[in-house]
Design a protein around this motif. Structure first.
Motif, short mmCIF file in Angstrom:
data_model
loop_
_atom_site.label_atom_id
_atom_site.label_comp_id
_atom_site.label_asym_id
_atom_site.label_seq_id
_atom_site.Cartn_x
_atom_site.Cartn_y
_atom_site.Cartn_z
N PRO A 1 -6.49 36.73 -10.69
CA PRO A 1 -6.95 35.39 -11.02
C PRO A 1 -6.57 34.90 -12.22
O PRO A 1 -6.45 33.44 -12.69
CB PRO A 1 -8.49 35.89 -11.28
N ALA A 2 -5.86 35.60 -13.10
CA ALA A 2 -5.29 35.11 -14.36
C ALA A 2 -4.09 34.28 -14.09
O ALA A 2 -3.70 33.27 -14.36
CB ALA A 2 -4.76 36.04 -15.07
N GLY A 3 -3.31 34.69 -12.73
CA GLY A 3 -2.20 33.95 -12.45
C GLY A 3 -2.50 32.66 -11.83
O GLY A 3 -1.95 31.51 -11.97
N ARG A 4 -3.72 32.73 -11.30
CA ARG A 4 -4.19 31.61 -10.50
C ARG A 4 -4.62 30.44 -11.68
O ARG A 4 -4.31 29.31 -11.45
CB ARG A 4 -5.39 31.96 -9.65
N LEU A 5 -5.40 31.14 -12.59
CA LEU A 5 -5.61 30.09 -13.97
C LEU A 5 -4.42 29.58 -14.42
O LEU A 5 -4.46 28.09 -14.82
CB LEU A 5 -6.52 30.81 -14.77
N LEU A 6 -3.45 30.34 -14.67
CA LEU A 6 -2.25 30.00 -15.58
C LEU A 6 -1.51 28.65 -14.75
O LEU A 6 -1.09 27.71 -15.18
CB LEU A 6 -1.42 31.08 -16.04
N ILE B 1 10.43 26.92 -7.73
CA ILE B 1 11.20 28.09 -7.64
C ILE B 1 10.61 29.10 -8.75
O ILE B 1 11.00 28.77 -10.05
CB ILE B 1 12.81 27.95 -7.56
N PRO B 2 10.16 30.12 -8.48
CA PRO B 2 9.77 31.08 -9.31
C PRO B 2 10.73 31.97 -10.09
O PRO B 2 11.85 32.17 -9.33
CB PRO B 2 8.72 31.93 -8.77
N MET B 3 10.79 32.16 -11.39
CA MET B 3 11.81 32.91 -11.81
C MET B 3 11.74 34.27 -11.37
O MET B 3 10.70 35.06 -11.35
CB MET B 3 11.59 32.95 -13.50
N PRO B 4 12.97 34.84 -10.73
CA PRO B 4 12.83 36.06 -10.12
C PRO B 4 12.58 37.32 -11.15
O PRO B 4 13.00 37.52 -12.01
CB PRO B 4 14.02 36.17 -9.27
N ALA B 5 11.99 38.30 -10.75
CA ALA B 5 11.54 39.38 -11.65
C ALA B 5 12.74 40.37 -11.25
O ALA B 5 13.46 40.27 -10.37
CB ALA B 5 10.25 40.29 -11.23
N HIS B 6 13.01 41.34 -12.24
CA HIS B 6 13.97 42.46 -11.98
C HIS B 6 13.35 43.25 -10.70
O HIS B 6 12.22 43.46 -10.61
CB HIS B 6 13.87 43.24 -13.04
N ARG C 1 2.53 30.10 -6.96
CA ARG C 1 1.75 30.09 -5.92
C ARG C 1 0.52 29.01 -6.30
O ARG C 1 0.31 28.05 -5.50
CB ARG C 1 1.38 31.62 -5.59
N ALA C 2 0.05 29.43 -7.33
CA ALA C 2 -1.20 28.57 -7.74
C ALA C 2 -0.79 27.00 -8.07
O ALA C 2 -1.34 25.93 -7.84
CB ALA C 2 -1.97 28.96 -8.90
N LEU C 3 0.23 27.07 -8.60
CA LEU C 3 0.88 25.43 -9.11
C LEU C 3 1.36 24.76 -7.66
O LEU C 3 1.03 23.61 -7.54
CB LEU C 3 2.05 25.78 -9.90
N GLY C 4 2.02 25.45 -6.77
CA GLY C 4 1.87 24.93 -5.59
C GLY C 4 0.79 24.60 -4.78
O GLY C 4 0.65 23.33 -4.26
N VAL C 5 -0.29 25.32 -5.03
CA VAL C 5 -1.55 25.07 -4.25
C VAL C 5 -2.03 23.53 -5.03
O VAL C 5 -2.59 22.67 -4.42
CB VAL C 5 -2.71 26.08 -4.09
N PHE C 6 -1.83 23.70 -6.30
CA PHE C 6 -2.59 22.66 -7.12
C PHE C 6 -1.78 21.15 -6.90
O PHE C 6 -2.37 20.17 -6.44
CB PHE C 6 -2.31 22.80 -8.55
N THR C 7 -0.45 21.54 -6.76
CA THR C 7 0.39 20.25 -6.54
C THR C 7 0.78 19.54 -5.29
O THR C 7 1.18 18.69 -5.03
CB THR C 7 1.86 20.19 -7.41
N GLY C 8 0.63 20.87 -4.35
CA GLY C 8 1.07 20.72 -2.91
C GLY C 8 2.49 20.83 -2.72
O GLY C 8 3.02 20.42 -1.55
N LEU C 9 3.12 21.14 -4.04
CA LEU C 9 4.77 21.45 -3.42
C LEU C 9 4.98 22.69 -3.02
O LEU C 9 4.35 23.66 -3.21
CB LEU C 9 5.27 21.32 -5.02
N PRO C 10 6.21 22.77 -2.19
CA PRO C 10 6.43 24.07 -1.68
C PRO C 10 7.05 24.92 -2.72
O PRO C 10 7.63 24.68 -3.63
CB PRO C 10 7.55 23.79 -0.50
#
Ligand SMILES: [Zn+2]
Ligand SMILES: [Zn+2]
Length: 237
Positions: A99-104, A124-129, A146-155
């Motif tokens: 949920p913290a990820g969704r909020l951020l 494009i998410p910064m890839p993790a190690h 993912r949350a930003l994509g939901v908010f903006t409608g961007l893939p």
């Protein structure tokens, strides 16, 4: 990163009434953040208009950006890595509090909408190690994207940029050493060619990782690159 487990957990948490993740009071505007904690978010101002480095006075560019070009066009980083933003990022990263990820991601989306930021074709998410991904089971930048994509409608394109090899931690190294250490660390898919992309991250520390990721995207033919990150840490050298 996009496992069934993660998605199920994410959807379940999205159905609960909004509750402030910092203090437990009711959330505002459908977010898990209360009005008081929203006001307390540490604004990243003044900051370098290119790389978003926190500055002590209102200058357009930091010392480094005055003399160097960057592969990305602009960085939007609304907050500093201070309370309560640092706590939310840590809750996501180290305790797996999705949920913290969704909020951020939502906070970042609201801020971008408020500023009228230029549109892009994909996030494009910064890839993790790879070993971090194995350890944690998710990539915090991907959760925010993912949350930003939901908010903006961007893939969100989770695989357009990947880590090619493990690099040592960047903190404690000088700029030149950091940059050498990261050379060839990322590979971008040919799908980025001709696209306007936004690199999404949780926190920018030194900026070297971001610079190298942007370089890989540029080499693969990205038309333009911007970076949208939640927080910026003060430079530690
Ligand atoms: Zn609160
Ligand atoms: Zn700068």
């Amino acid at each position: 990163m996009d496992s069934v487990y993660t998605i199920t957990q994410w959807i379940t948490s999205a159905l609960l009434p909004p509750t402030c993740l910092c203090c437990g009071r009711p959330g505002i505007a459908g977010m898990d953040l209360c009005a008081g904690c929203y006001r307390d978010l540490p604004r990243n101002r003044p900051a370098c208009q290119r790389c978003a480095l926190p500055l002590a006075s209102d200058l357009p560019r930091c010392g480094h950006c005055q003399g160097h070009a960057t592969e990305y066009e602009a960085a939007v980083v609304p907050w500093r890595y201070e309370a309560p933003i640092d706590g939310l990022i840590q809750a996501l990263k180290f305790n797996g509090q999705l949920p913290a990820g969704r909020l951020l991601g939502t906070l970042l989306g609201r801020e971008l909408a408020r500023r009228g930021t230029p549109s892009v074709d994909a996030l494009i998410p910064m890839p993790a190690h790879p070993h971090r991904l194995r350890e944690r089971g998710f990539n915090q930048a991907a959760e925010i994207a993912r949350a930003l994509g939901v908010f903006t409608g961007l893939p969100v394109r989770y695989r357009w940029l990947v880590r090619r090899r493990h690099t040592s931690p960047q903190t404690g190294l000088g700029r030149a050493h950091r940059e050498r250490n990261l050379l060839g660390a990322f590979a971008a898919r040919p799908a980025v060619a001709g696209r306007r992309v936004a690199l999404v991250d949780d926190v920018i520390t030194t900026g070297s990782t971001l610079a190298e990721a942007a370089r890989a995207l540029k080499q693969a033919g990205a038309r333009s690159i911007v970076t949208w990150s939640v927080a910026r840490a003060a430079l530690q050298l």
